[in-house]
Design a protein around this motif. Structure first.
Motif, mmCIF file in Angstrom:
data_model
loop_
_atom_site.group_PDB
_atom_site.id
_atom_site.type_symbol
_atom_site.label_atom_id
_atom_site.label_comp_id
_atom_site.label_asym_id
_atom_site.label_seq_id
_atom_site.Cartn_x
_atom_site.Cartn_y
_atom_site.Cartn_z
ATOM 1 N N VAL A 213 -1.452 -10.434 2.680
ATOM 2 C CA VAL A 213 -1.049 -9.276 1.867
ATOM 3 C C VAL A 213 -2.175 -8.885 0.914
ATOM 4 C CG1 VAL A 213 0.524 -8.512 0.038
ATOM 5 C CG2 VAL A 213 1.424 -9.723 2.031
ATOM 6 N N GLU A 214 -2.839 -9.878 0.313
ATOM 7 C CA GLU A 214 -3.966 -9.597 -0.577
ATOM 8 C C GLU A 214 -5.059 -8.804 0.134
ATOM 9 O OE1 GLU A 214 -5.177 -12.806 -3.673
ATOM 10 O OE2 GLU A 214 -4.398 -13.895 -1.946
ATOM 11 N N VAL A 215 -5.421 -9.268 1.331
ATOM 12 C CA VAL A 215 -6.488 -8.584 2.064
ATOM 13 C C VAL A 215 -6.059 -7.176 2.456
ATOM 14 C CG1 VAL A 215 -7.970 -8.655 4.100
ATOM 15 C CG2 VAL A 215 -7.407 -10.775 2.910
ATOM 16 N N ALA A 216 -4.824 -7.044 2.932
ATOM 17 C CA ALA A 216 -4.335 -5.715 3.300
ATOM 18 C C ALA A 216 -4.317 -4.791 2.088
ATOM 19 C CB ALA A 216 -2.937 -5.835 3.910
ATOM 20 N N GLY A 217 -3.877 -5.306 0.949
ATOM 21 C CA GLY A 217 -3.876 -4.497 -0.272
ATOM 22 C C GLY A 217 -5.273 -4.089 -0.692
ATOM 23 N N ASN A 218 -6.227 -4.996 -0.500
ATOM 24 C CA ASN A 218 -7.615 -4.671 -0.791
ATOM 25 C C ASN A 218 -8.090 -3.507 0.064
ATOM 26 O OD1 ASN A 218 -10.544 -5.673 -1.724
ATOM 27 N ND2 ASN A 218 -10.614 -5.317 0.471
ATOM 28 N N HIS A 219 -7.785 -3.544 1.357
ATOM 29 C CA HIS A 219 -8.223 -2.469 2.253
ATOM 30 C C HIS A 219 -7.570 -1.141 1.879
ATOM 31 C CE1 HIS A 219 -10.323 -5.420 4.419
ATOM 32 N NE2 HIS A 219 -9.404 -5.769 5.309
ATOM 33 N N VAL A 220 -6.280 -1.177 1.585
ATOM 34 C CA VAL A 220 -5.575 0.055 1.222
ATOM 35 C C VAL A 220 -6.185 0.670 -0.033
ATOM 36 C CG1 VAL A 220 -3.379 0.984 0.390
ATOM 37 C CG2 VAL A 220 -3.413 -0.579 2.342
ATOM 38 N N THR A 221 -6.491 -0.166 -1.010
ATOM 39 C CA THR A 221 -7.056 0.333 -2.266
ATOM 40 C C THR A 221 -8.471 0.857 -2.073
ATOM 41 O OG1 THR A 221 -5.716 -1.222 -3.554
ATOM 42 C CG2 THR A 221 -7.644 -0.262 -4.644
ATOM 43 N N GLN A 222 -9.328 0.055 -1.454
ATOM 44 C CA GLN A 222 -10.745 0.406 -1.379
ATOM 45 C C GLN A 222 -11.041 1.505 -0.361
ATOM 46 O OE1 GLN A 222 -12.759 -3.454 -0.851
ATOM 47 N NE2 GLN A 222 -13.114 -3.489 -3.069
ATOM 48 N N LEU A 223 -10.253 1.590 0.679
ATOM 49 C CA LEU A 223 -10.528 2.580 1.710
ATOM 50 C C LEU A 223 -9.601 3.792 1.662
ATOM 51 C CD1 LEU A 223 -11.124 0.135 4.710
ATOM 52 C CD2 LEU A 223 -12.846 1.311 3.321
ATOM 53 N N GLY A 224 -8.496 3.674 0.945
ATOM 54 C CA GLY A 224 -7.531 4.763 0.905
ATOM 55 C C GLY A 224 -7.269 5.325 -0.476
ATOM 56 N N ILE A 225 -6.719 4.497 -1.335
ATOM 57 C CA ILE A 225 -6.302 4.966 -2.655
ATOM 58 C C ILE A 225 -7.474 5.497 -3.467
ATOM 59 C CG2 ILE A 225 -5.420 4.140 -4.892
ATOM 60 C CD1 ILE A 225 -3.409 2.460 -3.334
ATOM 61 N N VAL A 226 -8.667 4.946 -3.253
ATOM 62 C CA VAL A 226 -9.827 5.374 -4.043
ATOM 63 C C VAL A 226 -10.098 6.873 -3.879
ATOM 64 C CG1 VAL A 226 -11.537 4.846 -2.248
ATOM 65 C CG2 VAL A 226 -12.179 4.702 -4.657
ATOM 66 N N TRP A 227 -9.752 7.462 -2.733
ATOM 67 C CA TRP A 227 -9.945 8.898 -2.536
ATOM 68 C C TRP A 227 -9.099 9.721 -3.513
ATOM 69 C CZ3 TRP A 227 -13.438 11.058 0.812
ATOM 70 C CH2 TRP A 227 -14.039 10.208 1.749
#
Length: 486
Positions: A213-227
């Protein structure tokens, strides 16, 4: 020029200016406490020798530092103290109380002073958060003072910097180690990261489903939410809040100098005053005191020129982000502006530590060796890793790279020499000198494989680590065995 002003971001400006200045305070404290022993005239990698080498290969124009004029430890300390006091003045808001150009000059001076240090810092300053601090200091210099409203263009530049930090890190992970793609990276990372923190042991022993879950959350934040930092409010504020929370988790579970703290500060550029007052209703409403809306012509021209420069410099990091051969933590110009960022493109599966020991015995047995204690890096198996960040222990970080075999070892030979000389400045970098200032006859360096204790092992022994020998890095050496200082 109403389009120019961002009247709903006065709190954001306060956080950006004072927060970046606070990080500069830490940086200059580290300069004063560590630089002379690491890089001073008698340091492990002396600056005068480095500059002389650059002079011989005609690279003077590529290195922007005040120390081309001359280097001395006294001048270095002067630079450190001037930078520290100037940063403290910005933390308490003194320059911000004057005209718009006063904080501009103050931050640009901090930028010049710290750039001069980074440029001669060699491997001890080869970290991404050094260039991040330089670029952040340059950007917030153009936020103006309390006399003018925060300029929209500078706030956008700060968000663009956060975007490059987050999105660059996300891409380097997805393009690098498959452990990021199969969500197993944190099976290892909490144990093998450079500088674990006091809660890292607990984070490592969390259930494996939580690590995924931590890794998935990292990807969502860094590759998605940051936009969404560039979306209308309140979406941008929510996105910034998510980034702050993920960075705070990294602070809790590790020690990455000021990288996470500075990223959180920069994320405030996307949080509006209205969002702050919704979250913290006790905050006072802004006073209608007739502060300029940003229509100061001189200030507007300076900010516009800054933004044009930002757009031009963005070509290189954008090209890097789009490249399949993405560089990590790279600068594309001498000024360390418009950089690219990212970390942990690959994950270390096993932790190796270099343990340095000395002895007073002329013919030592194994019982005669005494280990030196470092301030942050793992050593004694019983010691729980300390919370160090946002401060930066440069020697400890280089010891982690040394164990991986990934950095120049010239500094380490010099380090062993200083231990054999019982050099006071070098010993002050350590937490524990087993000989209380007496020069040992021999020193040695061994490599150990470290792992966290299991819950059962810790209940029995109280230890944080289990270690087993993994070989010899440097066999016992005396002062006369080491090559002379060049």
């Amino acid at each position: 020029m109403e389009w120019f002003a961002a009247g709903d971001y006065t709190i954001a400006r306060e956080i950006l200016q004072r927060g970046v200045a606070a990080v500069f305070v830490l940086a200059f404290v580290a300069v004063l406490r560590q630089f002379p022993a690491l890089l001073g005239s008698g340091g492990l990698l002396p600056v005068p020798r480095y500059l002389a080498r650059l002079e011989r290969v005609t690279r003077r124009s590529r290195v922007l530092t005040l120390f081309w004029w001359r280097y001395s430890d006294a001048l270095l300390r002067t630079v450190g103290w001037v930078g520290l006091l100037l940063a403290l003045s910005l933390v308490v808001g003194l320059p911000q109380a004057g005209p718009w150009w006063v904080p501009l000059v103050a931050f640009l001076l901090l930028y010049v002073l710290y750039l001069s240090i980074v440029e001669v810092g060699q491997t001890f300053y080869a970290f991404g958060w050094e260039t991040l601090l330089l670029e952040a200091g340059f950007i917030v210099a153009f936020l103006g003072s309390d006399d003018v409203a925060p300029p929209v263009l500078v706030l956008l530049a700060a968000r663009w910097l956060v975007f490059r930090v987050e999105f660059g890190a996300g891409l380097i992970k997805m393009r690098g180690d498959p452990a990021w793609r199969d969500l197993t990276a944190l099976y290892y990372h909490h144990e093998t990261q450079p500088m674990p923190g006091p809660l890292s042991w607990h984070a490592h022993h969390a259930p494996r489903w939580w690590h995924r879950v931590e890794v998935a959350g990292n990807h969502v934040t860094q590759l998605g939410i940051v936009w969404l930092l560039f979306a209308p409010q309140p979406v941008a504020s929510i996105a910034a809040g998510v980034i702050v929370l993920t960075q705070a988790w990294l602070v809790v579970t590790g020690n990455f100098a000021w990288l996470n703290a500075l990223t959180m500060v920069l994320a405030a550029s996307a949080i509006s005053d209205s969002s702050w007052r919704w979250l913290l209703p006790f905050l006072p409403e802004p006073a209608d005191d007739g502060v300029a809306s940003g229509a100061n012509i001189g200030f507007g021209v300076v900010v516009a020129a800054f933004f044009v420069l930002t757009v031009v410099l963005s070509y290189w990091p954008v090209r890097n982000l789009l490249s399949q051969r993405q560089l990590m933590n790279a600068s594309f110009n001498r000024f360390r502006l418009g950089n690219t960022y990212g970390a942990f493109g690959s994950i270390t599966r096993r932790r190796r530590e270099v343990v340095v020991a000395g002895t007073l015995a002329a013919e030592p047995t194994e019982d005669d060796w005494r280990e030196y204690g470092f301030r942050g890096k793992p050593g004694e198996v019983r010691r729980r890793p300390p919370q160090v960040a946002p401060y930066h222990l440069r020697l400890d970080w280089l010891m982690w790279f040394l164990a991986l075999g990934g950095r120049d070892e010239a500094w380490f030979v010099a380090f062993l020499r200083r231990l054999l000389e019982a050099d006071p400045a070098t010993l002050r970098l350590l937490r524990h000198d087993p000989f209380d200032g007496v020069a040992p006859r021999f020193v040695r360096a061994r490599v150990y494989r470290y792992r966290y204790t299991t819950r059962a092992e810790r209940r029995v022994s109280g230890d944080t680590w289990v270690r087993v020998s993994a070989g010899v890095l440097v066999p016992p050496v005396a002062l006369g065995d080491l090559p002379p200082t060049p």
